[in-house]
Design a protein around this motif. Structure first.
Motif, PDB file in Angstrom:
ATOM      1  N   UNK A 166      67.376  19.561 -80.170  1.00 56.95           N
ATOM      2  CA  UNK A 166      67.389  20.402 -81.368  1.00 56.95           C
ATOM      3  C   UNK A 166      68.362  21.569 -81.253  1.00 56.95           C
ATOM      4  N   UNK A 167      68.574  22.091 -80.044  1.00 60.51           N
ATOM      5  CA  UNK A 167      69.451  23.252 -79.879  1.00 60.51           C
ATOM      6  C   UNK A 167      70.881  22.887 -79.485  1.00 60.51           C
ATOM      7  N   UNK A 168      71.153  21.627 -79.216  1.00 60.09           N
ATOM      8  CA  UNK A 168      72.501  21.230 -78.795  1.00 60.09           C
ATOM      9  C   UNK A 168      73.584  21.631 -79.791  1.00 60.09           C
ATOM     10  N   UNK A 169      73.395  21.467 -81.119  1.00 53.54           N
ATOM     11  CA  UNK A 169      74.454  21.884 -82.042  1.00 53.54           C
ATOM     12  C   UNK A 169      74.739  23.386 -82.011  1.00 53.54           C
ATOM     13  N   UNK A 170      73.722  24.188 -81.683  1.00 46.81           N
ATOM     14  CA  UNK A 170      73.936  25.634 -81.586  1.00 46.81           C
ATOM     15  C   UNK A 170      74.899  25.939 -80.440  1.00 46.81           C
ATOM     16  N   UNK A 171      74.782  25.177 -79.365  1.00 43.90           N
ATOM     17  CA  UNK A 171      75.671  25.386 -78.219  1.00 43.90           C
ATOM     18  C   UNK A 171      77.112  25.089 -78.590  1.00 43.90           C
ATOM     19  N   UNK A 172      77.338  24.055 -79.405  1.00 38.56           N
ATOM     20  CA  UNK A 172      78.716  23.802 -79.853  1.00 38.56           C
ATOM     21  C   UNK A 172      79.220  24.933 -80.721  1.00 38.56           C
ATOM     22  N   UNK A 173      78.339  25.545 -81.496  1.00 40.27           N
ATOM     23  CA  UNK A 173      78.736  26.691 -82.320  1.00 40.27           C
ATOM     24  C   UNK A 173      79.138  27.882 -81.439  1.00 40.27           C
ATOM     25  N   UNK A 183      74.411  35.110 -68.369  1.00 40.67           N
ATOM     26  CA  UNK A 183      74.585  34.087 -67.351  1.00 40.67           C
ATOM     27  C   UNK A 183      73.675  32.885 -67.503  1.00 40.67           C
ATOM     28  N   UNK A 184      72.379  33.102 -67.753  1.00 38.09           N
ATOM     29  CA  UNK A 184      71.444  31.981 -67.849  1.00 38.09           C
ATOM     30  C   UNK A 184      71.796  31.095 -69.038  1.00 38.09           C
ATOM     31  N   UNK A 185      72.234  31.722 -70.161  1.00 37.32           N
ATOM     32  CA  UNK A 185      72.567  30.958 -71.358  1.00 37.32           C
ATOM     33  C   UNK A 185      73.885  30.212 -71.190  1.00 37.32           C
ATOM     34  N   UNK A 186      74.825  30.827 -70.476  1.00 35.84           N
ATOM     35  CA  UNK A 186      76.096  30.157 -70.190  1.00 35.84           C
ATOM     36  C   UNK A 186      75.861  28.929 -69.305  1.00 35.84           C
ATOM     37  N   UNK A 187      75.013  29.079 -68.290  1.00 32.81           N
ATOM     38  CA  UNK A 187      74.715  27.951 -67.400  1.00 32.81           C
ATOM     39  C   UNK A 187      74.021  26.826 -68.157  1.00 32.81           C
ATOM     40  N   UNK A 188      73.081  27.189 -69.017  1.00 26.65           N
ATOM     41  CA  UNK A 188      72.387  26.176 -69.817  1.00 26.65           C
ATOM     42  C   UNK A 188      73.361  25.483 -70.766  1.00 26.65           C
ATOM     43  N   UNK A 189      74.225  26.265 -71.416  1.00 29.99           N
ATOM     44  CA  UNK A 189      75.197  25.688 -72.344  1.00 29.99           C
ATOM     45  C   UNK A 189      76.122  24.716 -71.626  1.00 29.99           C
ATOM     46  N   UNK A 190      76.559  25.082 -70.440  1.00 30.24           N
ATOM     47  CA  UNK A 190      77.434  24.198 -69.665  1.00 30.24           C
ATOM     48  C   UNK A 190      76.721  22.900 -69.309  1.00 30.24           C
ATOM     49  N   UNK A 191      75.430  22.998 -68.973  1.00 27.79           N
ATOM     50  CA  UNK A 191      74.670  21.785 -68.646  1.00 27.79           C
ATOM     51  C   UNK A 191      74.601  20.842 -69.846  1.00 27.79           C
ATOM     52  N   UNK A 192      74.394  21.406 -71.027  1.00 22.20           N
ATOM     53  CA  UNK A 192      74.349  20.574 -72.237  1.00 22.20           C
ATOM     54  C   UNK A 192      75.719  19.969 -72.524  1.00 22.20           C
ATOM     55  N   UNK A 193      76.760  20.777 -72.499  1.00 22.73           N
ATOM     56  CA  UNK A 193      78.095  20.295 -72.838  1.00 22.73           C
ATOM     57  C   UNK A 193      78.628  19.296 -71.821  1.00 22.73           C
ATOM     58  N   UNK A 194      78.145  19.372 -70.591  1.00 25.34           N
ATOM     59  CA  UNK A 194      78.575  18.430 -69.558  1.00 25.34           C
ATOM     60  C   UNK A 194      77.748  17.154 -69.531  1.00 25.34           C
TER      61      UNK A 194
END
Length: 220
Positions: A166-173, A183-194
């Protein structure tokens, strides 16, 4: 099964439905319908779109039609095993369901001011106070989920599941509009995008051979 989706560059709800199908592990046929193209009006009135009133994504499973991304997640969770999508721990599952539901029903300023546009990169997008509040709310939810339930892996509740879908599109935004994340949000975003599935989706979005001018204009 077959899944009808819109343009991968722009359609955030299609991304959610597609990720849910991938998470289910069930083979499915993917049918992309370019949003607002010449054939859009014809296609959205066809039998394959009924009864969604021309909205995507739509999942056809035999004679059963499921529209709306959250409904698709629940259908596939029932069809396979709920642990594929939701945490086993009851307390974590309650939070994951609440986070998914809030994403489904809220954050209107974020949606309107920061449309999904995987191909674009902007660093100076002005946003309203309402949109900023939405961003802070998202980050606070991520922080709580990761701190309380994310110890066993890089995703919100450790392993990849419905809340991440559900939150994956927010990470692309956040990537499109150049957000500087804690830092925690950047690491999580990288995990999703990778994640392999996100890599597949984003690669396909980049190579799509059409653009929707009104959506591109919103992302400027």
């Amino acid at each position: 099964m077959k899944l009808i989706i819109g343009n991968k560059n722009y359609s955030s709800w299609s991304l959610r439905g597609w990720l849910a199908c991938k998470q289910s592990g069930i083979a499915f046929e993917e049918i992309t319908v370019p949003l607002y193209g010449e054939e859009w009006d014809k296609q959205k009135t066809g039998e394959e779109f009924a009864p969604s009133h021309g909205k995507v994504p739509i999942l056809w499973d035999g004679e059963t039609v499921i529209w709306d991304s959250m409904a698709i997640i629940d259908w596939l969770a029932d069809k396979t095993h709920r642990d594929r999508f939701w945490p086993k721990d009851e307390t974590a599952r309650g939070m994951a369901r609440s986070m998914a539901a809030e994403m489904h029903s809220s954050f209107m300023a974020l949606r309107q001011e920061l449309p999904m546009n995987i191909r674009q990169r902007l660093d100076d997008k002005a946003i309203s106070a309402e949109c900023q509040a939405d961003v802070m709310r998202v980050l606070s939810l991520w922080a709580e989920a990761r701190a309380r339930f994310g110890k066993q892996g890089p995703f919100l509740f450790g392993t990849f599941g419905a809340a991440d879908i559900m939150y994956a599109p927010v990470i692309t935004r956040f990537r499109t509009y150049g957000f500087t994340l804690p830092g925690f949000a950047e690491a999580y975003s990288e995990a999703i995008l990778e994640h392999d599935w996100m890599q597949q989706w984003c690669a396909a979005a980049v190579t799509e051979d059409w653009s929707i001018e009104r959506f591109d204009a919103l992302a400027t």
